[in-house]
Design a protein around this motif. Structure first.
Motif, PDB file in Angstrom:
ATOM      1  N   GLY A 121      10.289  -4.295   3.762  1.00 32.34           N
ATOM      2  CA  GLY A 121      11.629  -4.382   3.908  1.00 32.34           C
ATOM      3  C   GLY A 121      12.728  -3.959   2.787  1.00 32.34           C
ATOM      4  N   GLY A 122      11.509  -3.170   2.017  1.00 35.79           N
ATOM      5  CA  GLY A 122      12.537  -2.891   0.653  1.00 35.79           C
ATOM      6  C   GLY A 122      12.366  -1.257   1.168  1.00 35.79           C
ATOM      7  N   HIS A 123      12.413  -0.424  -0.526  1.00 36.37           N
ATOM      8  CA  HIS A 123      11.935   0.916  -0.482  1.00 36.37           C
ATOM      9  C   HIS A 123      11.146   1.840  -1.955  1.00 36.37           C
ATOM     10  CE1 HIS A 123      15.973   0.350   1.958  1.00 36.37           C
ATOM     11  NE2 HIS A 123      16.479  -0.082   0.423  1.00 36.37           N
ATOM     12  N   THR A 124      10.346   0.529  -2.055  1.00 34.67           N
ATOM     13  CA  THR A 124       9.281   0.693  -2.940  1.00 34.67           C
ATOM     14  C   THR A 124       8.046   0.991  -2.831  1.00 34.67           C
ATOM     15  OG1 THR A 124       9.779  -0.535  -4.757  1.00 34.67           O
ATOM     16  CG2 THR A 124      11.042   1.445  -5.680  1.00 34.67           C
ATOM     17  N   GLN A 125       6.579   1.392  -3.024  1.00 34.29           N
ATOM     18  CA  GLN A 125       5.958   1.036  -3.038  1.00 34.29           C
ATOM     19  C   GLN A 125       4.713   0.195  -4.112  1.00 34.29           C
ATOM     20  OE1 GLN A 125       4.512   2.222  -0.689  1.00 34.29           O
ATOM     21  NE2 GLN A 125       6.347   3.912   0.616  1.00 34.29           N
ATOM     22  N   SER A 126       3.730  -0.338  -3.730  1.00 41.90           N
ATOM     23  CA  SER A 126       3.512  -1.183  -4.328  1.00 41.90           C
ATOM     24  C   SER A 126       1.837  -0.816  -4.430  1.00 41.90           C
ATOM     25  CB  SER A 126       3.726  -2.809  -3.861  1.00 41.90           C
ATOM     26  OG  SER A 126       2.360  -3.610  -4.976  1.00 41.90           O
ATOM     27  N   ILE A 127       0.890  -1.344  -5.426  1.00 42.65           N
ATOM     28  CA  ILE A 127      -0.330  -1.032  -4.984  1.00 42.65           C
ATOM     29  C   ILE A 127      -1.291  -1.948  -5.840  1.00 42.65           C
ATOM     30  CG2 ILE A 127      -0.735   1.704  -5.515  1.00 42.65           C
ATOM     31  CD1 ILE A 127      -0.849   0.762  -8.463  1.00 42.65           C
ATOM     32  N   CYS A 128      -0.824  -3.360  -5.483  1.00 44.51           N
ATOM     33  CA  CYS A 128      -1.573  -4.463  -5.745  1.00 44.51           C
ATOM     34  C   CYS A 128      -2.738  -5.035  -4.847  1.00 44.51           C
ATOM     35  CB  CYS A 128      -0.011  -6.115  -6.277  1.00 44.51           C
ATOM     36  SG  CYS A 128       1.282  -4.864  -7.720  1.00 44.51           S
ATOM     37  N   THR A 129      -2.164  -5.246  -3.570  1.00 50.06           N
ATOM     38  CA  THR A 129      -3.049  -5.184  -3.011  1.00 50.06           C
ATOM     39  C   THR A 129      -3.565  -4.048  -2.062  1.00 50.06           C
ATOM     40  OG1 THR A 129      -1.527  -5.464  -0.443  1.00 50.06           O
ATOM     41  CG2 THR A 129      -1.401  -7.512  -2.331  1.00 50.06           C
ATOM     42  N   PRO A 130      -4.905  -4.866  -1.238  1.00 48.57           N
ATOM     43  CA  PRO A 130      -5.419  -3.327   0.126  1.00 48.57           C
ATOM     44  C   PRO A 130      -4.347  -2.581   0.833  1.00 48.57           C
ATOM     45  CG  PRO A 130      -7.119  -5.520  -0.633  1.00 48.57           C
ATOM     46  CD  PRO A 130      -5.925  -5.794  -1.004  1.00 48.57           C
ATOM     47  N   GLU A 131      -3.399  -4.053   1.344  1.00 50.84           N
ATOM     48  CA  GLU A 131      -2.501  -3.054   2.450  1.00 50.84           C
ATOM     49  C   GLU A 131      -1.074  -2.295   1.528  1.00 50.84           C
ATOM     50  OE1 GLU A 131       0.136  -6.968   3.579  1.00 50.84           O
ATOM     51  OE2 GLU A 131       1.461  -5.365   4.626  1.00 50.84           O
ATOM     52  N   HIS A 132      -0.571  -2.490   1.005  1.00 49.20           N
ATOM     53  CA  HIS A 132       0.061  -2.315   0.072  1.00 49.20           C
ATOM     54  C   HIS A 132      -0.757  -0.813  -0.547  1.00 49.20           C
ATOM     55  CE1 HIS A 132       2.355  -5.753  -1.456  1.00 49.20           C
ATOM     56  NE2 HIS A 132       2.578  -5.345  -0.354  1.00 49.20           N
ATOM     57  N   ALA A 133      -1.914  -0.918  -0.585  1.00 49.02           N
ATOM     58  CA  ALA A 133      -2.744   0.360  -1.670  1.00 49.02           C
ATOM     59  C   ALA A 133      -1.980   1.594   0.139  1.00 49.02           C
ATOM     60  CB  ALA A 133      -3.859   0.342  -1.669  1.00 49.02           C
ATOM     61  N   LEU A 134      -2.251   0.848   0.657  1.00 45.07           N
ATOM     62  CA  LEU A 134      -2.574   2.184   2.056  1.00 45.07           C
ATOM     63  C   LEU A 134      -1.622   1.872   2.741  1.00 45.07           C
ATOM     64  CD1 LEU A 134      -5.753  -0.031   4.476  1.00 45.07           C
ATOM     65  CD2 LEU A 134      -5.698   1.991   3.012  1.00 45.07           C
ATOM     66  N   GLN A 135      -0.265   1.297   2.510  1.00 46.84           N
ATOM     67  CA  GLN A 135       1.241   2.262   2.413  1.00 46.84           C
ATOM     68  C   GLN A 135       1.286   2.574   1.681  1.00 46.84           C
ATOM     69  OE1 GLN A 135       2.700  -1.904   3.486  1.00 46.84           O
ATOM     70  NE2 GLN A 135       5.205  -0.540   3.789  1.00 46.84           N
ATOM     71  N   ALA A 136       1.095   3.103   0.850  1.00 43.05           N
ATOM     72  CA  ALA A 136       1.636   3.633  -0.812  1.00 43.05           C
ATOM     73  C   ALA A 136       1.146   4.834  -0.670  1.00 43.05           C
ATOM     74  CB  ALA A 136       1.102   2.626  -1.689  1.00 43.05           C
ATOM     75  N   ARG A 137      -0.670   4.722  -0.274  1.00 42.61           N
ATOM     76  CA  ARG A 137      -1.383   6.463  -0.027  1.00 42.61           C
ATOM     77  C   ARG A 137      -0.764   6.831   1.828  1.00 42.61           C
ATOM     78  NH1 ARG A 137      -7.164   5.321   1.732  1.00 42.61           N
ATOM     79  NH2 ARG A 137      -6.526   5.155   3.998  1.00 42.61           N
ATOM     80  N   GLU A 138      -0.007   6.474   2.645  1.00 44.43           N
ATOM     81  CA  GLU A 138       0.384   6.910   4.007  1.00 44.43           C
ATOM     82  C   GLU A 138       1.840   7.465   3.340  1.00 44.43           C
ATOM     83  OE1 GLU A 138      -0.491   3.944   7.405  1.00 44.43           O
ATOM     84  OE2 GLU A 138       1.479   4.614   7.175  1.00 44.43           O
ATOM     85  N   ALA A 139       2.343   7.504   2.273  1.00 46.56           N
ATOM     86  CA  ALA A 139       3.873   7.874   1.940  1.00 46.56           C
ATOM     87  C   ALA A 139       3.325   8.543   0.982  1.00 46.56           C
ATOM     88  CB  ALA A 139       4.573   6.477   1.389  1.00 46.56           C
ATOM     89  N   TRP A 140       2.453   9.141   0.352  1.00 45.58           N
ATOM     90  CA  TRP A 140       2.144   9.509  -0.912  1.00 45.58           C
ATOM     91  C   TRP A 140       2.114  11.240   0.124  1.00 45.58           C
ATOM     92  CZ3 TRP A 140       3.088  10.776  -5.274  1.00 45.58           C
ATOM     93  CH2 TRP A 140       2.434  12.003  -6.112  1.00 45.58           C
ATOM     94  N   GLN A 141       1.128  10.749   1.359  1.00 43.74           N
ATOM     95  CA  GLN A 141       1.314  11.959   2.163  1.00 43.74           C
ATOM     96  C   GLN A 141       2.263  12.621   2.418  1.00 43.74           C
ATOM     97  OE1 GLN A 141      -2.132  13.540   1.705  1.00 43.74           O
ATOM     98  NE2 GLN A 141      -3.315  11.510   1.181  1.00 43.74           N
ATOM     99  N   ARG A 142       3.500  11.801   2.873  1.00 40.43           N
ATOM    100  CA  ARG A 142       3.940  12.096   3.212  1.00 40.43           C
ATOM    101  C   ARG A 142       5.179  12.803   2.039  1.00 40.43           C
ATOM    102  NH1 ARG A 142       4.468   7.231   6.123  1.00 40.43           N
ATOM    103  NH2 ARG A 142       6.097   6.730   5.039  1.00 40.43           N
ATOM    104  N   PHE A 143       4.805  12.282   1.041  1.00 42.97           N
ATOM    105  CA  PHE A 143       5.479  13.165  -0.252  1.00 42.97           C
ATOM    106  C   PHE A 143       4.894  14.203   0.024  1.00 42.97           C
ATOM    107  CE2 PHE A 143       5.728  13.139  -4.791  1.00 42.97           C
ATOM    108  CZ  PHE A 143       7.120  12.749  -4.696  1.00 42.97           C
ATOM    109  N   LEU A 144       3.839  14.566  -0.230  1.00 49.54           N
ATOM    110  CA  LEU A 144       3.049  15.797  -0.578  1.00 49.54           C
ATOM    111  C   LEU A 144       4.244  17.286   0.151  1.00 49.54           C
ATOM    112  CD1 LEU A 144      -0.536  14.773  -1.407  1.00 49.54           C
ATOM    113  CD2 LEU A 144       1.527  15.270  -3.298  1.00 49.54           C
TER     114      LEU A 144
END
Ligand code: FAD
Length: 434
Positions: A121-144
């Motif tokens: 529900g926020g606007h930043t990524q996190s890498i602290c849990t497996p679920e967050h890391a996967l979400q951060a990875r998807e966002a990273w691919q879009r960012f690239l």
């Protein structure tokens, strides 16, 4: 049948369960209660988030491990504990009674302290849990595909900074490799009083080496700063500045998990568990704790309060000592009790180079305010050492080893780290700052 229970199957809990299985007789049950079906090597999540390795590379199935190493696995999260009655309740209402319990549940993530922070529900990524890391990875691919400004940082009150530096500098390296760096201004924003502090003040060379690295990579650093709110694509700072971003990864501050916070007398106001030097709770004698769930007070207050890092290696030492001491309490080992010294080594990987931070111990002597030794060293060997350590750790987990003698010997020979000392009698002074 006597029963030792470990809550949490992370970097502290799983090795502790192995140690307990090793120390306790066969007719004594070792139960592991895990909120997730997998063990996750959390330090590997930085690379998962950047798409450098799959999540499966840093996970192992807990059911298979428990079967192989003779642990009773309860694969449901703990919802309540009654330390006076020695009873645990798990999701679904089932209860588990124990003679001794070790709590190693890591951190709950306090995204709610900053409006707009975090991936739920926020606007930043996190890498602290497996679920967050996967979400951060998807966002990273879009960012690239559509690069813009990159902001990496940590929230006020955070105590875990290493992963933010790793993400920041590995992302920089990744962008350079892809020829995208020119299009991505990068900013690091942190409550640390200076770059390279990482929650431990006065580590020799740490400030210089880290500052140098930031300058070499052209990264703007904003230190001693509070993030006050996050809006879509804008991070707001206490000084009124707004940092635009196309991608932001911000580590939150930590607190203890909810069943600790809900149990009167078990944790402090943030839900961290106070312990004596042997990792035992001062009030509940059948409770020990290890890792991030333990209360360790920052000995050097900073203008913006930050926590003390509890690294993986500190966690392993706390967990090993706690398991040893529980085995002594249960009559399976003769003693003496063990105290983890909290002498710590942390490898931070930054692409082609890295920095090893050594603080021996992390908590300075309460009387002199000094550490036996503390320094940082930089070099590509740190990257190789970290990769080798990860492979070694995953092998240990597979083969059911906790903290074997050769690892202790290696740390002593290579880095002069002594992980344990025998405990004086129970009336011993507390770990400094607890
Ligand atoms: C992204 C990242 C990178 C890092 N990199 C490094 C590094 O390079 N080097 C280093 O030394 N340290 C690193 N750290 C720190 C290191 O990961 C921690 O020190 C370590 O994981 C702490 O171990 P722990 O057992 O206390 O917690 P965790 O490893 O987080 O394990 C806690 C476990 O408890 C479980 N749990 C939580 N609540 C419940 C419940 N109610 N019931 C049952 N189970 C529950 C969780 O599911 C989890 O499996 C990093 C941390 C992060 C977040």
């Amino acid at each position: 049948m006597a029963r030792a229970v470990v809550i949490g199957a992370g970097l502290g809990g799983l090795p502790a369960a192995y140690e307990l299985r090793h120390h306790l007789p066969k007719d004594c049950d070792v139960t592991l209660i895990a909120g997730e079906p997998q063990f996750t090597f959390i330090p590997g999540l930085v690379q998962v988030a950047l798409g450098h390795k799959p999540l499966e590379h840093v996970q192992q199935d807990l059911h298979a491990l428990a079967r192989r190493h003779h642990l009773t696995l309860v694969d449901r999260a703990v919802t309540a504990i009654d330390p006076a009655g020695r009873r645990i309740t798990v999701a679904g209402g089932e209860t588990v009674d124990y003679d001794q319990v070790l709590i190693a549940t890591g951190a709950a993530l306090a995204f709610d302290l900053i409006p707009g922070l975090g991936p739920h529900g926020g606007h930043t990524q996190s890498i602290c849990t497996p679920e967050h890391a996967l979400q951060a990875r998807e966002a990273w691919q879009r960012f690239l595909e559509e690069p813009g400004p990159l902001v990496v940082g940590a929230a006020p009150g955070a105590g875990c900074f290493g992963p933010a530096y790793e993400f920041l500098l590995m992302a920089d390296h990744d962008l350079r490799r892809r020829g995208l760096r020119e299009r991505v201004p990068i900013t690091y924003v942190t409550p640390e009083p200076y770059v390279g502090h990482l929650g431990v003040s006065g580590v020799k060379n740490a400030r210089e080496l880290t500052t140098q690295l930031m300058a070499e990579r052209g990264i703007e650093v904003i230190d001693s700063m509070r993030i006050t709110a996050v809006e879509p694509q804008r991070l707001l700072l206490e000084n009124g500045r707004a940092l635009p971003f196309g991608y932001a990864m911000v580590l939150p501050s930590f607190r203890g998990v909810s069943f600790i916070r809900d149990c009167p007398g078990l944790g402090d106001e943030k839900g961290f568990i106070p312990v004596d030097p042997t990792m035992r709770h001062p009030r509940f004698e059948s409770v020990h704790a290890a890792g991030v769930s333990v209360k360790l007070v920052q000995p050097d207050p900073t203008p913006i309060p930050i926590g003390l890092p509890k690294s993986g290696q500190m966690t392993e030492a706390m967990a090993t000592a706690a398991a040893h001491n529980i085995a002594v309490e249960m009559g399976a080992l003769p003693g003496p009790l063990q105290v983890p010294t909290l002498e710590a080594l942390c490898f931070a990987e930054f692409g082609p180079t890295g920095i090893a931070y050594i603080a021996a111990p992390v908590l300075p002597d309460p009387e002199t305010g000094r550490r036996r030794s503390s320094y940082a060293v930089r070099g590509p060997w740190v990257v190789w050492a970290k990769a080798a350590f990860e492979e070694y750790f995953m092998l240990k987990i597979r083969y059911g080893a906790g903290l074997p003698w050769f690892e202790r010997l290696g740390l002593r020979a290579l880095f002069r780290l002594r992980l344990f000392r025998p405990a004086p009698p129970r009336q011993a002074p507390q770990i400094a700052g607890t």
